[in-house]
Design a protein around this motif. Structure first.
Motif, PDB file in Angstrom:
ATOM      1  N   VAL A 109       0.826  -1.197   0.000  1.00 20.61           N
ATOM      2  CA  VAL A 109       0.000   0.000   0.000  1.00 20.61           C
ATOM      3  C   VAL A 109       0.865   1.254   0.000  1.00 20.61           C
ATOM      4  CG1 VAL A 109      -1.616   1.350   1.361  1.00 20.61           C
ATOM      5  CG2 VAL A 109      -2.025  -1.074   1.021  1.00 20.61           C
ATOM      6  N   THR A 110       1.916   1.239   0.828  1.00 19.69           N
ATOM      7  CA  THR A 110       2.787   2.410   0.876  1.00 19.69           C
ATOM      8  C   THR A 110       3.400   2.701  -0.489  1.00 19.69           C
ATOM      9  OG1 THR A 110       3.393   1.661   3.088  1.00 19.69           O
ATOM     10  CG2 THR A 110       4.658   3.479   2.153  1.00 19.69           C
ATOM     11  N   LEU A 111       3.960   1.641  -1.113  1.00 18.56           N
ATOM     12  CA  LEU A 111       4.540   1.841  -2.437  1.00 18.56           C
ATOM     13  C   LEU A 111       3.495   2.320  -3.428  1.00 18.56           C
ATOM     14  CD1 LEU A 111       6.920  -1.231  -2.807  1.00 18.56           C
ATOM     15  CD2 LEU A 111       7.564   1.182  -2.763  1.00 18.56           C
ATOM     16  N   ALA A 112       2.286   1.762  -3.310  1.00 22.51           N
ATOM     17  CA  ALA A 112       1.221   2.129  -4.243  1.00 22.51           C
ATOM     18  C   ALA A 112       0.872   3.601  -4.106  1.00 22.51           C
ATOM     19  CB  ALA A 112      -0.006   1.261  -3.999  1.00 22.51           C
ATOM     20  N   VAL A 113       0.751   4.064  -2.878  1.00 19.44           N
ATOM     21  CA  VAL A 113       0.393   5.467  -2.668  1.00 19.44           C
ATOM     22  C   VAL A 113       1.470   6.387  -3.234  1.00 19.44           C
ATOM     23  CG1 VAL A 113       0.048   7.240  -0.931  1.00 19.44           C
ATOM     24  CG2 VAL A 113      -1.067   5.036  -0.676  1.00 19.44           C
ATOM     25  N   VAL A 114       2.728   6.056  -2.947  1.00 19.55           N
ATOM     26  CA  VAL A 114       3.826   6.885  -3.461  1.00 19.55           C
ATOM     27  C   VAL A 114       3.794   6.929  -4.988  1.00 19.55           C
ATOM     28  CG1 VAL A 114       6.329   7.016  -3.687  1.00 19.55           C
ATOM     29  CG2 VAL A 114       5.309   6.543  -1.469  1.00 19.55           C
TER      30      VAL A 114
ATOM     31  N   SER B  19       1.272   6.335  -6.940  1.00 21.88           N
ATOM     32  CA  SER B  19       0.071   7.029  -7.418  1.00 21.88           C
ATOM     33  C   SER B  19       0.284   8.523  -7.429  1.00 21.88           C
ATOM     34  CB  SER B  19      -1.119   6.719  -6.518  1.00 21.88           C
ATOM     35  OG  SER B  19      -1.498   5.398  -6.661  1.00 21.88           O
ATOM     36  N   LEU B  20       0.854   9.036  -6.347  1.00 20.85           N
ATOM     37  CA  LEU B  20       1.087  10.482  -6.289  1.00 20.85           C
ATOM     38  C   LEU B  20       2.014  10.903  -7.428  1.00 20.85           C
ATOM     39  CD1 LEU B  20       1.403  10.903  -2.431  1.00 20.85           C
ATOM     40  CD2 LEU B  20      -0.356  11.882  -3.895  1.00 20.85           C
ATOM     41  N   ALA B  21       3.013  10.079  -7.679  1.00 19.92           N
ATOM     42  CA  ALA B  21       3.914  10.391  -8.790  1.00 19.92           C
ATOM     43  C   ALA B  21       3.184  10.316 -10.124  1.00 19.92           C
ATOM     44  CB  ALA B  21       5.099   9.426  -8.784  1.00 19.92           C
ATOM     45  N   ALA B  22       2.373   9.310 -10.280  1.00 21.13           N
ATOM     46  CA  ALA B  22       1.656   9.148 -11.551  1.00 21.13           C
ATOM     47  C   ALA B  22       0.670  10.282 -11.774  1.00 21.13           C
ATOM     48  CB  ALA B  22       0.924   7.808 -11.559  1.00 21.13           C
TER      49      ALA B  22
ATOM     50  N   GLY C 285       3.141   5.464 -18.947  1.00 22.30           N
ATOM     51  CA  GLY C 285       3.911   4.234 -19.028  1.00 22.30           C
ATOM     52  C   GLY C 285       3.470   3.226 -18.000  1.00 22.30           C
ATOM     53  N   ILE C 286       3.321   3.712 -16.764  1.00 21.57           N
ATOM     54  CA  ILE C 286       3.147   2.741 -15.698  1.00 21.57           C
ATOM     55  C   ILE C 286       1.721   2.235 -15.580  1.00 21.57           C
ATOM     56  CG2 ILE C 286       2.607   4.242 -13.724  1.00 21.57           C
ATOM     57  CD1 ILE C 286       4.765   2.594 -12.221  1.00 21.57           C
ATOM     58  N   LEU C 287       0.748   3.051 -15.935  1.00 20.56           N
ATOM     59  CA  LEU C 287      -0.633   2.610 -15.733  1.00 20.56           C
ATOM     60  C   LEU C 287      -0.990   1.408 -16.603  1.00 20.56           C
ATOM     61  CD1 LEU C 287      -2.606   3.545 -13.670  1.00 20.56           C
ATOM     62  CD2 LEU C 287      -3.617   5.102 -15.317  1.00 20.56           C
ATOM     63  N   PRO C 288      -0.721   1.447 -17.905  1.00 21.40           N
ATOM     64  CA  PRO C 288      -1.021   0.256 -18.712  1.00 21.40           C
ATOM     65  C   PRO C 288      -0.225  -0.956 -18.242  1.00 21.40           C
ATOM     66  CG  PRO C 288      -0.450   2.115 -20.111  1.00 21.40           C
ATOM     67  CD  PRO C 288      -0.173   2.533 -18.723  1.00 21.40           C
ATOM     68  N   LEU C 289       1.012  -0.705 -17.829  1.00 15.23           N
ATOM     69  CA  LEU C 289       1.842  -1.809 -17.343  1.00 15.23           C
ATOM     70  C   LEU C 289       1.225  -2.419 -16.100  1.00 15.23           C
ATOM     71  CD1 LEU C 289       4.525  -2.893 -18.406  1.00 15.23           C
ATOM     72  CD2 LEU C 289       5.639  -1.718 -16.523  1.00 15.23           C
TER      73      LEU C 289
ATOM     74  N   ASN D  84      -6.326   2.086  -8.601  1.00 15.02           N
ATOM     75  CA  ASN D  84      -7.511   2.782  -8.110  1.00 15.02           C
ATOM     76  C   ASN D  84      -7.194   4.124  -7.491  1.00 15.02           C
ATOM     77  OD1 ASN D  84     -10.033   1.434  -8.562  1.00 15.02           O
ATOM     78  ND2 ASN D  84      -9.114  -0.281  -7.483  1.00 15.02           N
ATOM     79  N   THR D  85      -6.099   4.205  -6.751  1.00 14.79           N
ATOM     80  CA  THR D  85      -5.752   5.486  -6.130  1.00 14.79           C
ATOM     81  C   THR D  85      -5.391   6.511  -7.198  1.00 14.79           C
ATOM     82  OG1 THR D  85      -4.852   4.219  -4.298  1.00 14.79           O
ATOM     83  CG2 THR D  85      -4.353   6.557  -4.343  1.00 14.79           C
ATOM     84  N   THR D  86      -4.676   6.080  -8.221  1.00 17.77           N
ATOM     85  CA  THR D  86      -4.354   7.012  -9.305  1.00 17.77           C
ATOM     86  C   THR D  86      -5.629   7.540  -9.932  1.00 17.77           C
ATOM     87  OG1 THR D  86      -2.404   5.691  -9.771  1.00 17.77           O
ATOM     88  CG2 THR D  86      -3.017   7.329 -11.409  1.00 17.77           C
ATOM     89  N   ARG D  87      -6.565   6.630 -10.173  1.00 22.28           N
ATOM     90  CA  ARG D  87      -7.825   7.065 -10.746  1.00 22.28           C
ATOM     91  C   ARG D  87      -8.511   8.080  -9.850  1.00 22.28           C
ATOM     92  NH1 ARG D  87     -11.891   2.664 -11.609  1.00 22.28           N
ATOM     93  NH2 ARG D  87     -10.753   1.638 -13.249  1.00 22.28           N
ATOM     94  N   GLY D  88      -8.496   7.804  -8.561  1.00 23.48           N
ATOM     95  CA  GLY D  88      -9.128   8.715  -7.617  1.00 23.48           C
ATOM     96  C   GLY D  88      -8.469  10.080  -7.609  1.00 23.48           C
ATOM     97  N   LEU D  89      -7.150  10.092  -7.773  1.00 18.89           N
ATOM     98  CA  LEU D  89      -6.447  11.370  -7.765  1.00 18.89           C
ATOM     99  C   LEU D  89      -6.718  12.161  -9.036  1.00 18.89           C
ATOM    100  CD1 LEU D  89      -2.982  10.230  -6.394  1.00 18.89           C
ATOM    101  CD2 LEU D  89      -4.552  11.764  -5.246  1.00 18.89           C
TER     102      LEU D  89
END
Lengths: 271, 282, 284
Positions: free
Chosen positions: C99-104, C106-109, C118-122, C165-170
């Protein structure tokens, strides 16, 4: 062929005849009386607008005619038959405020939808669909998809679809409500042309007084809930209406007449 | 499909390739930097533990055993076996899920009666009990591939049922009135309106289920005695790690590709059926 | 309205709730009343199961009786709960890391379009792969008996759905809100803090709920690829191989209880951090 044999009284005076029609939704203390004692006659070839404030039941009345809702009192006949028979006989076409085109079908296939359901012979469907699209001047867009068309164009397809099986009655529920003013006026002209060319009777629900006056042979004014008919105003403008008609004095007089009828309807409840 | 979509796909494709390239570079960099500094944590950088990316690819194209067929072919065969089990279960589960969705939209009573069971079925963590179910099946003399397929079907039917139901119900009210104005039969309303409306939802569920089916198939192959699938190969190469770590990495790569291909196939079908140029018109 | 792009975030938990509420029928009888038929159905099934297996004298290996499972549950309590504890640690540890890595990420994305493209489709593609297949690699890297090998698998499994999901939310913000912020000269980080993050919270928690279920299952499945004796996965498979199914089911019961507890923890956290959210308003 899809249409069942019509009864002989196609030529009856009233395409729509309502006597004391009422509709109440729900039951008990929470019930809503949408319509009360509606008496109405619509003759063949009429263009009748139903106008009134929000919640006056005009859309409900339209849906009663279309047998999409059943009345709780009174009697209603469409083409001399009960509404459900008329619906099963496919006597009317309907156009809603949202075009409700199926987004996975091309424009032409959308117009063919009722023909498929009514078991029209498959060779005839594309021909008829194209005819209708030409009628609404969208033949060039037959293979496009709904999302590629503007709101006004989508509504024209919806109208083409509604007329595809040549019903004797056309029901329209605020079809131009979602369009901008200029497109609206163009569409109104279109509808009048189609009405002239096909001879269909039209029941047209609207919020707009100028629209009602411009299009109709008669304007039916309804009062707030419970909806009743507070006035019927014959529109004696010339049959051939053009953009110039909008600048005639009689046009403005009639608009004022309708507006005053609406105000009286809102003020004088309880009759 | 416009040029815009193609360009977008191209850009996405390039980004993916770039990221994969970057990942490989990072992998090799880690090895170089950590080796130079003599660090051991979190993963040792030597070639036994972290084989060179190139070596892993090379292993794929070498014979698995002396004078035997290429490793990649052997693994492909194993993958196909796993995929077959997953696919059979997926198709059955999908059909059942779809059927349930249609049934529930037709009959509220059926829905109220059976929906609790459908939901309850998901409280059982089927992935967690997959190996146990396979052993149990074996004890009852059920062929192993069948048990694994049943597991895949179990994983598939629920998301498909829920999404089918949701999709079938997501039609516009005016669209239903339109169909009523045509005096449509129930069948027409279902097949000409409701099912096409539901297709995007159904395909979403199918993609998720496709991935889950492959996972279920692999996990189901883990108990002792199962022969020939990816699950067994992963265990086997895990034991051979000290001798030939590349094999495990190659096998894991194949497993990943298998999952992705299956989902990709479903996505391709979606592309065809859900008409990529279709958008929602309000 | 909704672009179905096939991420799914694992299982569409919120979709299920919507459909279930649809199914409940007219009248809001409260959450408990809604689930009552399901609970009753469950009890009926258990009773029938017990009754039929007794009546037909079904062998344990064909279908164990609920009573046998419960007996084992209490008899082996210390063993299975001990194993449960170990597995829970793996699940929690991996969950936290993932979760921690995901949040970090996501904020970057959300911040850098190129990175995101690049990263989202991957991530979506990776989500389609059997990530548990990494378990044998981690077993070899981190030693088969170490909890870290399982934590690694859990972290990767959890990472993708939460990140997507977090990226989408952001990102799925009403443009009007962004324009509003710009009109008062807010800096990008203020926009992130005041608009994007609160907007992302429902998506984030929805993904967390899915992740909580996934992490326990992922830990157990990772253990199937090899692990110490005293973790749930190994215990289950050992008992199963010896055809001691009641013991295996008892351990699975422990896993289910732990899973529910974990999920409830997330629910509580969600309530505390998002009291304003629509789904909590009582009238609806």
């Amino acid at each position: 062929m899809g249409k069942r044999v019509q009864k002989a009284d196609d030529m009856s005076a009233s395409v729509v005849a309502a006597r004391g029609v009422g509709k109440t939704f729900g039951s008990g203390p929470e019930q809503i009386e949408a319509l009360r004692s509606i008496d109405l006659d619509i003759a063949a070839g009429d263009f009748v607008s139903l106008i009134g404030p929000s919640g006056c039941g005009k859309s409900t009345l339209l849906r009663l005619i279309g047998d999409l809702v059943t009345p709780t009192s009174g009697s209603l006949s469409v083409n001399g038959k009960p509404p459900d028979e008329a619906r099963l006989d496919r006597d009317y076409g309907i156009v809603f405020q949202s075009a409700t085109l199926l987004d996975w079908r091309s424009v032409q296939k959308n117009v063919e939808l009722p023909l498929e359901i009514m078991d029209f012979p498959s060779e005839q469907r594309p021909i008829r669909a194209r005819e209708m699209l030409e009628l609404v001047q969208l033949a060039a867009f037959a293979d496009h998809f709904p999302w590629q068309l503007s709101g006004g164009m989508q509504q024209r397809v919806a109208i083409a679809r509604a007329l595809a099986f040549e019903p004797s009655l056309l029901l329209m529920d605020e079809p131009f409500g979602a369009l901008d003013e200029m497109t609206r006026e163009l569409m109104q002209q279109e509808v009048l042309r189609l009405w002239g060319e096909t001879g269909t009777s039209v029941v047209f629900v609207t919020h707009s007084i100028p629209e009602a006056v411009f299009l109709s042979t008669r304007v039916v004014v309804m009062s707030p809930r419970p909806g009743r008919i507070s006035a019927e105003i014959p529109i004696d403008l010339s049959r051939q209406r053009t953009p110039d008609t909008r600048e005639e004095r009689r046009y403005f007089e009639l608009i004022t007449e309708v507006r005053e009828a609406l105000r009286r309807g809102e003020a004088g409840t309880g009759i | 499909m416009g040029a815009g979509t193609n360009r977008r796909h191209l850009r996405t494709g390039i980004s993916i390739v770039a990221l994969i390239g970057v990942s490989i570079v990072l992998w090799e960099e880690y090895k170089v930097v950590w080796s130079a500094a003599g660090w051991d944590w979190p993963v040792r950088p030597d070639n036994r533990t972290m084989p060179h990316a190139w070596d892993v690819i090379l292993t794929l194209f070498q014979p698995a055993q002396r004078n035997g067929p290429l490793f990649i072919l052997v693994e492909a065969r194993a993958a196909l076996l796993t995929l077959r089990e997953a696919f059979v279960g997926f198709v059955f589960g999908g059909a059942i899920g779809f059927g349930l969705g249609v049934l529930f939209v037709r009959s509220r009573t059926a829905e109220r009666a059976f929906m609790p069971y459908v939901v309850a079925s998901q409280t059982v963590p089927i992935l967690a009990i997959a190996p146990m179910v396979v052993v149990w099946g074996g004890r009852l003399d059920v062929p192993q591939w069948l048990t694994v397929s049943i597991i895949a079907a179990y994983l598939t039917f629920f998301p498909v049922a829920i999404n089918t139901l949701r999709g079938l119900r997501s039609t516009q009210a005016t669209a239903l009135e339109l169909m009523k104005s045509y005096a449509s039969s129930r069948g027409d309303v279902l097949w000409k309106l409701q099912v096409p409306t539901a297709m995007p939802f159904i395909f979403t569920a199918l993609k998720v289920s496709a991935a889950a089916s492959v996972i279920g198939a692999i996990v189901g192959e883990l108990p002792a005695g199962f022969r020939g699938g990816l699950g067994r190969d992963l265990l086997q190469f895990s034991q051979q790690f000290t001798a030939a770590p590349e094999k495990l990495f190659a096998a894991v790569l194949m497993a990943g590709l298998t999952g992705m291909s299956f989902v990709g196939l479903v996505a391709l079908a979606e592309h065809r059926w859900v008409n990529a140029s279709r958008r929602q018109t309000t | 309205m909704n672009e179905r792009d096939g991420t799914g975030g694992g299982r569409s938990t919120t979709d299920v709730t919507a459909v279930l509420e649809d199914s409940a029928g007219p009248g809001r009888r409260g959450r408990l009343a809604q689930y009552l038929p399901a609970i009753v159905a469950f009890l009926v099934v258990i009773l029938l199961w017990e009754g039929l297996t007794r009546l037909l004298e079904v062998e344990t290996f064909v279908l164990p009786k609920p009573s046998e499972v419960m007996t084992s549950f209490f008899a082996t309590a210390s063993v299975i709960w001990g194993a449960g504890y170990r597995t829970l640690i793996e699940a929690l540890g991996g969950f936290t890391i993932g979760v921690t890595l995901a949040v970090v990420t996501s904020l970057a994305a959300a911040r850098w379009v190129g990175f995101r493209q690049g990263i989202l489709p991957l991530a979506i593609a990776a989500n389609a792969t059997p990530i548990v297949a990494l378990a044998p690699i981690f077993n070899n890297w981190f030693s088969i008996t170490s909890p870290f090998s399982k934590m690694g698998v859990v972290a990767v499994v959890v990472y993708f759905p939460v990140m997507i999901n977090t990226t989408r939310g952001l990102l799925e913000i009403d443009p009007a809100e962004i324009e509003l912020m710009r009109s008062i000269a807010a800096t990008p980080s203020e926009v992130t803090r005041r608009i994007r993050i609160p907007n992302a919270l429902p998506y984030f928690f929805s993904a967390l709920k899915v992740a909580s279920a996934l992490s326990l299952i992922a830990a157990i499945v990772a253990e199937y690829f090899g692990g110490p004796q005293d973790v749930l996965g190994q215990y289950i498979i050992n008992r199963a191989n010896l055809f001691q199914f009641p013991d295996a089911w008892a351990a699975i019961l422990v896993a289910s209880i732990l899973g529910v507890a974990f999920y409830l923890l997330i629910l509580i956290a969600e309530r505390l951090l998002m009291p304003w959210h629509v789904s909590f308003r009582s009238t609806e």
